[in-house]
Design an enzyme around this catalytic site. Structure first.
Site, PDB file in Angstrom:
ATOM      1  N   PHE A   9       0.816  -1.214   0.000  1.00 29.24           N
ATOM      2  CA  PHE A   9       0.000   0.000   0.000  1.00 29.24           C
ATOM      3  C   PHE A   9       0.850   1.265   0.000  1.00 29.24           C
ATOM      4  CE2 PHE A   9      -2.700  -3.167   2.057  1.00 29.24           C
ATOM      5  CZ  PHE A   9      -3.952  -2.921   1.525  1.00 29.24           C
ATOM      6  N   ASP A  10       0.491   2.204  -0.874  1.00 29.30           N
ATOM      7  CA  ASP A  10       0.926   3.570  -0.670  1.00 29.30           C
ATOM      8  C   ASP A  10       0.270   4.028   0.636  1.00 29.30           C
ATOM      9  OD1 ASP A  10       1.920   6.237  -1.366  1.00 29.30           O
ATOM     10  OD2 ASP A  10      -0.183   6.704  -1.728  1.00 29.30           O
ATOM     11  N   PHE A  11       0.741   5.127   1.203  1.00 29.67           N
ATOM     12  CA  PHE A  11       0.162   5.554   2.483  1.00 29.67           C
ATOM     13  C   PHE A  11      -0.719   6.795   2.349  1.00 29.67           C
ATOM     14  CE2 PHE A  11       0.387   7.235   6.898  1.00 29.67           C
ATOM     15  CZ  PHE A  11      -0.288   6.176   7.485  1.00 29.67           C
ATOM     16  N   ASP A  12      -0.097   7.938   2.028  1.00 30.01           N
ATOM     17  CA  ASP A  12      -0.860   9.184   1.907  1.00 30.01           C
ATOM     18  C   ASP A  12      -1.895   9.086   0.793  1.00 30.01           C
ATOM     19  OD1 ASP A  12       0.550  10.474   3.918  1.00 30.01           O
ATOM     20  OD2 ASP A  12       2.017  11.336   2.555  1.00 30.01           O
TER      21      ASP A  12
END
Length: 214
Positions: A9-12
């Site tokens: 997963f990307d976060f932001d």
């Protein structure tokens, strides 16, 4: 059909809604440096690339000073300006129970990933996290994705890279893994579809059926 064993997963803008925080931070530092020249809409294009990439373009030679100003304001206002997306944590918990390995692959600093995960209450759910401090080349370069796979002990065809930005989809393509866009991206679903993700998530829980199907 190969079973999906890991989700990266990307976060932001993917797991945590930091869009308002990021836009307000850019507006703060850019208004000081370029009064009246930038609007919040202009700042949308800065969501995704690393700070180094962004400030190298708009203030070449001043990157370090601008990044320091950005980080100071961002950290001071972090907790008050972030919000949660629906059912992120509950879905992550279900995926974890299903035996899926979970990783963060982000362009932000590791300590700020950790801070965001703490606010989200999801620190315990991730097997690893890859941040800007772990790699020489950030997304869309495949390095962060490949490093995550290596640390997880997962093959390319067993993982999906998930994110809200072109950099996330392209990093997945460049690393040879499947990719998924999130329709709640601030840039919109149509924007993400241009980069041809393998999946488009309209709700976090869509991942449950994707993992089960495979």
């Amino acid at each position: 059909m190969t079973k999906i064993k890991a989700l990266l997963f990307d976060f932001d803008g993917t797991l945590l809604n930091t869009n308002d925080l990021i836009i307000q931070t850019f507006m703060h530092v850019l208004e000081e440096r370029f009064p009246g020249q930038y609007s919040p809409k202009d700042c949308l294009k800065f969501i995704g690339p690393s700070l180094k990439q962004t400030f190298s373009e708009i203030t070449p030679g001043e990157e370090d000073a601008m990044i320091a100003k950005y980080r100071a304001w961002n950290e001071a206002h972090h907790d008050e300006l972030i919000t949660e997306y629906p059912d992120v944590v509950s879905t992550l918990e279900q995926l974890k129970e299903m035996g899926v390995k979970l990783a963060i692959v982000s362009t932000k600093r590791n300590d700020m990933i950790d801070r965001g995960l703490e606010v989200l209450g999801a620190s315990h759910l991730f097997d690893i996290r890859i941040g800007a401090c772990d790699v020489k080349n950030v997304k869309p370069d495949p390095e962060p994705v490949l490093l995550a796979l290596q640390r997880l002990g997962i093959e390319k065809n067993e993982a999906i890279m998930i994110g809200d930005n072109s950099h996330d989809i392209e990093a997945g393509h460049n690393a040879g893994v499947k990719s998924a866009g999130v329709a709640w991206s601030i840039k919109g679903e149509a924007y993400l579809q241009q980069f041809k993700p393998d999946y488009m998530l309209h709700h976090m829980s869509d991942l449950l059926s994707i993992v089960k199907e495979r």
